[in-house]
Scaffold this motif. Structure first.
Motif, short mmCIF file in Angstrom:
data_model
loop_
_atom_site.label_atom_id
_atom_site.label_comp_id
_atom_site.label_asym_id
_atom_site.label_seq_id
_atom_site.Cartn_x
_atom_site.Cartn_y
_atom_site.Cartn_z
N ILE A 33 -9.27 -15.52 4.02
CA ILE A 33 -8.06 -14.77 4.39
C ILE A 33 -8.12 -14.35 5.86
O ILE A 33 -7.12 -14.43 6.59
CB ILE A 33 -7.91 -13.53 3.47
N MET A 37 -5.43 -15.38 8.87
CA MET A 37 -4.77 -14.47 9.81
C MET A 37 -5.13 -14.82 11.26
O MET A 37 -4.27 -14.74 12.15
CB MET A 37 -5.18 -13.03 9.48
N LYS A 109 1.14 -7.28 11.70
CA LYS A 109 0.82 -8.24 10.64
C LYS A 109 1.09 -7.59 9.29
O LYS A 109 1.06 -6.37 9.14
CB LYS A 109 -0.63 -8.70 10.74
N CYS A 110 1.30 -8.44 8.29
CA CYS A 110 1.66 -7.93 6.97
C CYS A 110 1.39 -9.00 5.94
O CYS A 110 1.35 -10.20 6.25
CB CYS A 110 3.13 -7.51 6.96
N THR A 111 1.19 -8.54 4.71
CA THR A 111 0.98 -9.45 3.59
C THR A 111 1.96 -9.09 2.49
O THR A 111 2.07 -7.92 2.10
CB THR A 111 -0.46 -9.32 3.06
N ARG A 112 2.67 -10.09 1.96
CA ARG A 112 3.60 -9.83 0.87
C ARG A 112 3.37 -10.87 -0.22
O ARG A 112 3.22 -12.06 0.07
CB ARG A 112 5.05 -9.90 1.37
N ARG A 113 3.35 -10.35 -1.44
CA ARG A 113 3.08 -11.23 -2.59
C ARG A 113 4.38 -11.57 -3.32
O ARG A 113 5.22 -10.71 -3.54
CB ARG A 113 2.12 -10.54 -3.55
N THR A 120 0.89 -15.59 -2.09
CA THR A 120 0.87 -14.49 -1.13
C THR A 120 1.18 -15.05 0.25
O THR A 120 0.59 -16.07 0.66
CB THR A 120 -0.50 -13.79 -1.12
N THR A 121 2.12 -14.42 0.95
CA THR A 121 2.50 -14.87 2.29
C THR A 121 1.91 -13.91 3.33
O THR A 121 2.05 -12.68 3.20
CB THR A 121 4.03 -14.91 2.45
N TYR A 122 1.28 -14.48 4.36
CA TYR A 122 0.68 -13.71 5.43
C TYR A 122 1.54 -13.88 6.69
O TYR A 122 1.89 -15.00 7.07
CB TYR A 122 -0.76 -14.18 5.70
N ASN A 142 -3.46 -17.19 -4.29
CA ASN A 142 -4.20 -15.96 -4.58
C ASN A 142 -5.62 -16.30 -5.02
O ASN A 142 -5.99 -17.47 -5.16
CB ASN A 142 -3.48 -15.12 -5.64
#
Length: 443
Positions: A33, A37, A109-113, A120-122, A142
């Motif tokens: 991960i 990033m 930056k952000c992470t959304r599932r 999961t999108t970074y 994931n």
């Protein structure tokens, strides 16, 4: 025992393998991960350094090659370009966390599932000199999908590692139990085979305990045989004299003598039984006893006074020689009386006509000494170590004549051990004996 060791070693090994595998997967996934990033940040920097962004992506640039989604967002949050969607249908992005941070701090930056796609999108965004924000996004599987991809490898690794662990566990269990099994088959041997240094104390302990139990068993058998023999003599005497009286074979003038012998044998029998009971109680005592401060000097004086008549009857002079004050010990009073009495009684019993017995109590540094000395028959040097054994007599004929049970000094030894006392003996044949007991001071 071997099966239990094998099962436990295997269980521990497999557990540790599983923990290691789970930890390793978690670490690698986190590293993965972080790398994702970092790749997004690199892509943004590359885009910023080219005219691609300024021209809102040239026609020959295909972001799908790296599975990337590129978005250009104005300072007002309006989407100016998106590689994966129609910008006319997109909402204002000003409130998106990564965009908000980029506008405010220069990067975000952000992470959304997405539960729908189970992905999961970074997101990583940076502010351009023009005030616009360039954002790069990438979908990542994931952790469960990550594990699913490498599951065959993990299963193969687990099977291989478990097989190795089972083989090693079996070998270790066999090697660990082998010395104990050898000991079990050669338990009576005085020598213990070489074994692992780690379990050698355990094997030595088993061996020494077995020897102690064997010795104790032999002593008990010997004691039982001696008890039987010692009890038979007075019982046979009582039975014989009683039978003579009962059948009328005894003459009238002999009846008094026979009654006296029966009385003596009965008293000897009672003495034996009392001493045997006392020794049995001392054997099972676990070191706990009622103790209190006792004046050893006072007990010695009382014992001398009590035995004076018996000493005179045997033509022996008993007296105190040195009696110091403040000779206090922490002890069981009844036991101490028994010790003083047995030592003085023995000194009278194994003495010569017109002999002497001297009783002393004095202090020596942090010890209180009880000393009983006589000028009697003495004890040969080779037998001095054995006089504290049960039923051991230096002069068997004299002992039976005077009514000795052969247990008095054995009782003394037991009581001394219970009080952490030290027994010393000095003796010379025909010159006398001196027995001293050193007690810890109770003051």
């Amino acid at each position: 025992m071997r099966k239990k060791l094998y099962a436990r070693i295997t269980a521990i090994s497999v557990t540790m393998i599983l923990i290691t595998m789970i930890t390793t997967v978690a670490i690698f996934y986190n590293v993965f991960i972080e790398q994702v990033m970092e790749d997004l940040r690199t892509h943004v920097h590359i885009l910023k350094s080219t005219e691609t962004v300024l021209g809102y992506i040239e026609k020959d640039f295909d972001p799908k090659i790296d599975n990337l989604r590129i978005t250009i967002i104005g300072s007002d949050g309006k989407v100016k370009y998106d590689s994966n969607a129609n910008i006319g249908e997109m909402d204002n992005h000003r409130d998106r966390p990564e965009v908000k941070d980029a506008l405010k701090y220069g990067e975000g930056k952000c992470t959304r599932r997405s539960d729908t796609f189970d992905r999961t999108t970074y997101y990583y965004a940076e502010k351009l000199d023009s005030g616009d924000v360039v954002r790069v996004a990438k979908d990542v599987v994931n952790i469960w999908q990550f594990i699913k991809h490498i599951l065959p490898v993990l299963i193969a690794e687990l099977i291989f590692a478990t097989g190795i662990s089972m083989a090693v566990a079996k070998l270790l269990a066999r090697r660990m139990v082998e010395p104990i099994e050898k000991l079990a088959h050669n338990i009576d041997s005085d020598e213990v085979d070489e074994t692992y240094e780690e379990i050698k104390p355990f094997v030595d302990k088993i061996h020494s305990q077995h020897k102690a139990l064997k010795k104790s068993s032999m002593m008990r058998q010997e004691f039982t045989a001696n008890v039987s023999h010692e009890l038979k003599t007075p019982l046979a005497s009582i039975s014989g004299y009683a039978e003579l009286i009962e059948t009328g074979m005894a003459k009238e003038e002999d009846i008094g003598h026979f009654a006296s012998e029966i009385h003596k044998s009965a008293n000897r029998l009672l003495s034996l039984i009392n001493d045997i009971i006392e020794l049995s109680e001392l054997d099972v005592m676990d070191g706990t006893m009622n103790v209190s401060p006792i004046s050893l000097s006072e007990e010695a004086v009382n014992c001398v006074e009590m035995l004076t008549m018996n000493a005179e009857k045997n033509e022996i002079n008993i007296a105190t020689e040195t009696i110091e004050d403040k000779c206090i010990i922490l002890a069981n009073k009844d036991m101490i009386k028994e010790v003083v009495y047995n030592l003085c009684d023995n000194a009278i019993r194994y003495n010569k006509p017109n002999g002497h017995v001297w009783v002393s109590v004095f202090r020596k540094e942090d010890r209180v000494i009880l000393e009983v000395k006589d000028d009697g028959i003495g004890i040969p040097e080779k037998e001095q170590e054995r006089i504290f054994e049960r039923f051991y007599r230096v002069d068997k004929a004299r002992s039976k004549k005077t009514g000795g049970t052969g247990l008095g000094l054995a009782i003394v030894k037991h009581i001394a051990e219970q009080h952490n006392a030290i027994i010393n003996i000095e003796s010379e044949v025909d010159k006398g004996t001196c027995i001293s007991i050193e007690f810890p001071c109770g003051e």
